[in-house]
Design an enzyme around this catalytic site. Structure first.
Site, PDB file in Angstrom:
ATOM      1  N   GLN A   1       2.120 -30.968 -13.127  1.00  0.00           N
ATOM      2  CA  GLN A   1       1.628 -29.677 -12.968  1.00  0.00           C
ATOM      3  C   GLN A   1       0.657 -29.704 -14.340  1.00  0.00           C
ATOM      4  O   GLN A   1       1.006 -29.855 -15.488  1.00  0.00           O
ATOM      5  CB  GLN A   1       2.830 -28.623 -13.589  1.00  0.00           C
ATOM      6  CG  GLN A   1       2.346 -27.158 -13.487  1.00  0.00           C
ATOM      7  CD  GLN A   1       3.118 -26.094 -13.477  1.00  0.00           C
ATOM      8  OE1 GLN A   1       3.721 -26.029 -14.912  1.00  0.00           O
ATOM      9  NE2 GLN A   1       3.641 -25.389 -12.578  1.00  0.00           N
TER      10      GLN A   1
ATOM     11  N   TYR B   1      -0.457 -17.576 -17.992  1.00  0.00           N
ATOM     12  CA  TYR B   1      -1.237 -18.781 -18.618  1.00  0.00           C
ATOM     13  C   TYR B   1      -2.732 -18.795 -18.014  1.00  0.00           C
ATOM     14  O   TYR B   1      -3.158 -17.703 -17.249  1.00  0.00           O
ATOM     15  CB  TYR B   1      -0.792 -20.053 -18.415  1.00  0.00           C
ATOM     16  CG  TYR B   1       0.659 -20.027 -19.021  1.00  0.00           C
ATOM     17  CD1 TYR B   1       0.761 -19.982 -20.732  1.00  0.00           C
ATOM     18  CD2 TYR B   1       1.603 -20.259 -18.514  1.00  0.00           C
ATOM     19  CE1 TYR B   1       1.909 -20.133 -21.130  1.00  0.00           C
ATOM     20  CE2 TYR B   1       3.054 -20.289 -19.068  1.00  0.00           C
ATOM     21  CZ  TYR B   1       2.979 -20.334 -20.587  1.00  0.00           C
ATOM     22  OH  TYR B   1       4.209 -20.231 -21.080  1.00  0.00           O
TER      23      TYR B   1
ATOM     24  N   ARG C   1      16.413 -24.363 -13.139  1.00  0.00           N
ATOM     25  CA  ARG C   1      17.461 -24.193 -14.002  1.00  0.00           C
ATOM     26  C   ARG C   1      18.748 -25.103 -13.222  1.00  0.00           C
ATOM     27  O   ARG C   1      19.416 -25.782 -14.107  1.00  0.00           O
ATOM     28  CB  ARG C   1      17.889 -22.743 -14.319  1.00  0.00           C
ATOM     29  CG  ARG C   1      16.819 -22.138 -15.212  1.00  0.00           C
ATOM     30  CD  ARG C   1      17.073 -20.620 -15.304  1.00  0.00           C
ATOM     31  NE  ARG C   1      16.772 -20.022 -13.857  1.00  0.00           N
ATOM     32  CZ  ARG C   1      17.102 -18.677 -13.611  1.00  0.00           C
ATOM     33  NH1 ARG C   1      17.573 -17.963 -14.461  1.00  0.00           N
ATOM     34  NH2 ARG C   1      16.592 -18.167 -12.338  1.00  0.00           N
TER      35      ARG C   1
ATOM     36  N   CYS D   1      24.715 -24.044 -11.972  1.00  0.00           N
ATOM     37  CA  CYS D   1      24.052 -23.275 -13.042  1.00  0.00           C
ATOM     38  C   CYS D   1      24.605 -21.721 -12.851  1.00  0.00           C
ATOM     39  O   CYS D   1      24.551 -21.342 -11.763  1.00  0.00           O
ATOM     40  CB  CYS D   1      22.661 -23.260 -12.609  1.00  0.00           C
ATOM     41  SG  CYS D   1      21.440 -22.132 -13.293  1.00  0.00           S
TER      42      CYS D   1
ATOM     43  N   CYS E   1      21.941 -17.960 -16.661  1.00  0.00           N
ATOM     44  CA  CYS E   1      21.906 -17.422 -17.987  1.00  0.00           C
ATOM     45  C   CYS E   1      20.786 -17.341 -18.882  1.00  0.00           C
ATOM     46  O   CYS E   1      20.648 -16.633 -19.770  1.00  0.00           O
ATOM     47  CB  CYS E   1      23.378 -17.786 -18.863  1.00  0.00           C
ATOM     48  SG  CYS E   1      23.035 -19.529 -19.486  1.00  0.00           S
TER      49      CYS E   1
ATOM     50  N   CYS F   1      18.963 -22.362 -21.225  1.00  0.00           N
ATOM     51  CA  CYS F   1      18.057 -23.362 -21.157  1.00  0.00           C
ATOM     52  C   CYS F   1      16.708 -22.775 -21.603  1.00  0.00           C
ATOM     53  O   CYS F   1      16.136 -23.564 -22.453  1.00  0.00           O
ATOM     54  CB  CYS F   1      17.940 -24.148 -19.904  1.00  0.00           C
ATOM     55  SG  CYS F   1      17.486 -22.868 -18.443  1.00  0.00           S
TER      56      CYS F   1
HETATM   57  C1  FMN Z   1      13.313 -24.081 -19.488  1.00  0.00           C
HETATM   58  C2  FMN Z   1      12.517 -23.735 -18.528  1.00  0.00           C
HETATM   59  C3  FMN Z   1      11.172 -24.488 -18.419  1.00  0.00           C
HETATM   60  C4  FMN Z   1       9.951 -23.858 -17.501  1.00  0.00           C
HETATM   61  N1  FMN Z   1       8.955 -24.597 -17.538  1.00  0.00           N
HETATM   62  C5  FMN Z   1       7.951 -24.109 -16.549  1.00  0.00           C
HETATM   63  C6  FMN Z   1       6.724 -24.894 -16.543  1.00  0.00           C
HETATM   64  O1  FMN Z   1       6.373 -25.699 -17.407  1.00  0.00           O
HETATM   65  N2  FMN Z   1       5.945 -24.502 -15.642  1.00  0.00           N
HETATM   66  C7  FMN Z   1       6.070 -23.574 -14.514  1.00  0.00           C
HETATM   67  O2  FMN Z   1       5.273 -23.250 -13.800  1.00  0.00           O
HETATM   68  N3  FMN Z   1       7.420 -22.877 -14.681  1.00  0.00           N
HETATM   69  C8  FMN Z   1       8.208 -23.194 -15.565  1.00  0.00           C
HETATM   70  N4  FMN Z   1       9.525 -22.568 -15.240  1.00  0.00           N
HETATM   71  C9  FMN Z   1       9.995 -21.742 -14.397  1.00  0.00           C
HETATM   72  C10 FMN Z   1      10.472 -22.439 -13.262  1.00  0.00           C
HETATM   73  O3  FMN Z   1       9.647 -23.566 -12.602  1.00  0.00           O
HETATM   74  C11 FMN Z   1      10.996 -21.449 -12.177  1.00  0.00           C
HETATM   75  O4  FMN Z   1       9.830 -21.053 -11.510  1.00  0.00           O
HETATM   76  C12 FMN Z   1      11.912 -20.480 -12.565  1.00  0.00           C
HETATM   77  O5  FMN Z   1      12.871 -20.967 -13.509  1.00  0.00           O
HETATM   78  C13 FMN Z   1      12.487 -20.042 -11.422  1.00  0.00           C
HETATM   79  O6  FMN Z   1      13.310 -20.866 -10.853  1.00  0.00           O
HETATM   80  P1  FMN Z   1      14.990 -21.023 -10.800  1.00  0.00           P
HETATM   81  O7  FMN Z   1      15.600 -19.712 -10.504  1.00  0.00           O
HETATM   82  O8  FMN Z   1      15.232 -22.136 -10.068  1.00  0.00           O
HETATM   83  O9  FMN Z   1      15.214 -21.612 -12.225  1.00  0.00           O
HETATM   84  C14 FMN Z   1      10.501 -22.870 -16.453  1.00  0.00           C
HETATM   85  C15 FMN Z   1      11.813 -22.224 -16.352  1.00  0.00           C
HETATM   86  C16 FMN Z   1      12.607 -22.813 -17.405  1.00  0.00           C
HETATM   87  C17 FMN Z   1      14.101 -22.334 -17.155  1.00  0.00           C
END
Ligand code: FMN
Length: 375
Positions: A103, A171, A324, A346, A349, A352
């Site tokens: 990415q 961004y 997460r 998970c 919360c 992370c």
């Molecule tokens: C610690 C952390 C770092 C993340 N870093 C990025 C990132 O570098 N680029 C991005 O597009 N999204 C980033 N996200 C968002 C995740 O890719 C994802 O879209 C979001 O957490 C929802 O998915 P989930 O419910 O499975 O966590 C990050 C999320 C977390 C929690």
């Protein structure tokens, strides 16, 4: 219920993915120094590869020194980063059939770098950073287009299987898409088509350079969740434009930037009940009918294998992505495939997410549970 579609192969562009489970881009704040990949980050990716994820999307990787979020973010803005990145890709490819996308990103309006000025399509004050960015000139925008293309070319050289442009969460690239942050009235702003122009330029440049050998995918802002921001109807228009020109996959997302408070999707939703899971499903349902050869990756609060299976089976998406849950359990896909269909451990919360402020990123809940077990 059998998971008979979640573990079937599917393609993105010409690249075959062994199952429908994607690791959504996650910045682990774990490079050794100033953006160079070392063993700490490689170990994290090896755990994911060993754990059964079909496609791993890397954490956001900087295309320019002025576009880094912190010193432990991975970079690929010049050739000196290639050896470490190559090692990481090779480590992942040791695991049969596992694919990895990079990415690529720039912080744009959300940047607050000690050495570089903050730049964006328009000088719109950000309450997140307390900075008004400098408006980019047209020839500077064209230079940025080239930086994205050059970084993707380097990623190809490192052996990455595909690229994902980060055009979400406030961004750089999403700054062009949102009417809240793009007030330009030239070829890069004005109507929907012109605000999408930067994504079209990067796409065309990359296809010219690498042909169809390197799938081009995007994490796409489809709603800002702020007054006068990007609304879903226009997010759908962007998805239509990008699918029509040939983007190979879209992962719809939203929120971030100045929408950090209230009900947003990034930082990710703090899910307290199973009803709150799959929180971006309605967006995906609205977008999917407009995608032709372009695959849809559904992200956002997916934790239950049964509903993940249903999302694929009912053709709401081609892939599901997790962030997460894989920080807690990098082996979650293997666990599900072996028949343990209990949901991800998970608890959403966002502990992370908070560890990201200092780094390295880890699962706070898992650590607490392990500490309790040891007592
Ligand atoms: C610690 C952390 C770092 C993340 N870093 C990025 C990132 O570098 N680029 C991005 O597009 N999204 C980033 N996200 C968002 C995740 O890719 C994802 O879209 C979001 O957490 C929802 O998915 P989930 O419910 O499975 O966590 C990050 C999320 C977390 C929690």
């Amino acid at each position: 219920m059998e998971l008979d579609t979640l573990f079937t192969p599917e393609k993105i562009g010409n690249v075959q993915i062994k199952n429908r489970i994607v690791r959504s881009a996650t910045h682990m704040r774990s490079t050794e120094k100033y953006g160079y990949v070392g063993d700490k980050l490689i170990n994290i990716y090896e755990d994911l590869a060993r754990g059964g994820t079909g496609l791993i999307i890397s954490g956001f990787t900087a295309v320019d020194p002025g576009g880094t979020a912190n010193p432990q973010q991975a970079c690929l803005y010049d050739d000196s980063f290639i050896p470490g990145q190559k090692k990481l890709v090779e480590a992942v490819h040791e695991y049969a059939g596992v694919k990895i996308a990079i990415q690529i990103a720039h912080t744009g309006r959300l940047g607050y770098h000690p050495k570089y000025e903050t730049v964006a399509p328009s000088p719109v004050y950000s309450k997140t950073t307390d900075i008004t960015p400098r408006e980019l000139k047209i020839d500077e925008i064209k230079e940025f287009v080239q930086k994205f293309i050059d970084t993707a070319k380097r990623a190809y050289e490192c052996g990455y299987d595909m690229v994902q442009l980060h055009a979400a969460h406030g961004y750089f690239l999403s700054n062009f898409l949102s009417p809240y942050t793009n007030k330009r009235n030239d070829e890069y702003g004005g109507d929907t088509q012109k605000r999408a122009r930067i994504l079209i330029d990067i796409y065309n440049g990359l296809r010219d350079e690498l042909g169809n050998n390197f799938p081009i995918t995007i994490k796409l802002q489809t709603e800002d969740f702020i007054p006068n921001g990007l609304i879903l109807e226009e997010g759908i228009e962007y998805a239509k434009i990008l699918s029509a020109i040939g983007y190979d996959a879209i992962e719809p997302s939203g929120g971030g930037g100045d929408s950090l408070s209230g009900k947003t999707t990034y930082p990710s939703l703090n899910i307290k009940s199973s009803e709150e899971e799959n929180y971006f499903l309605q967006h995906n349902k609205r977008i999917k009918p407009f995608l032709s050869n372009c695959k849809l990756i559904a992200m956002g609060g997916i934790k239950n294998p049964i509903s993940a299976e249903r999302i694929i089976k009912e053709n709401i998406a081609d892939f599901i992505s997790l962030s997460r849950p894989l920080i807690y359990e990098p082996d979650l896909p293997n666990r599900w495939q072996k028949g343990d269909l209990s949901p991800a451990k998970c608890i959403s919360c966002n502990g992370c997410y908070m560890t990201m402020m200092q780094g390295p990123v880890y699962c706070v809940t898992k650590k607490k549970r392990e500490e309790r077990m040891r007592k």
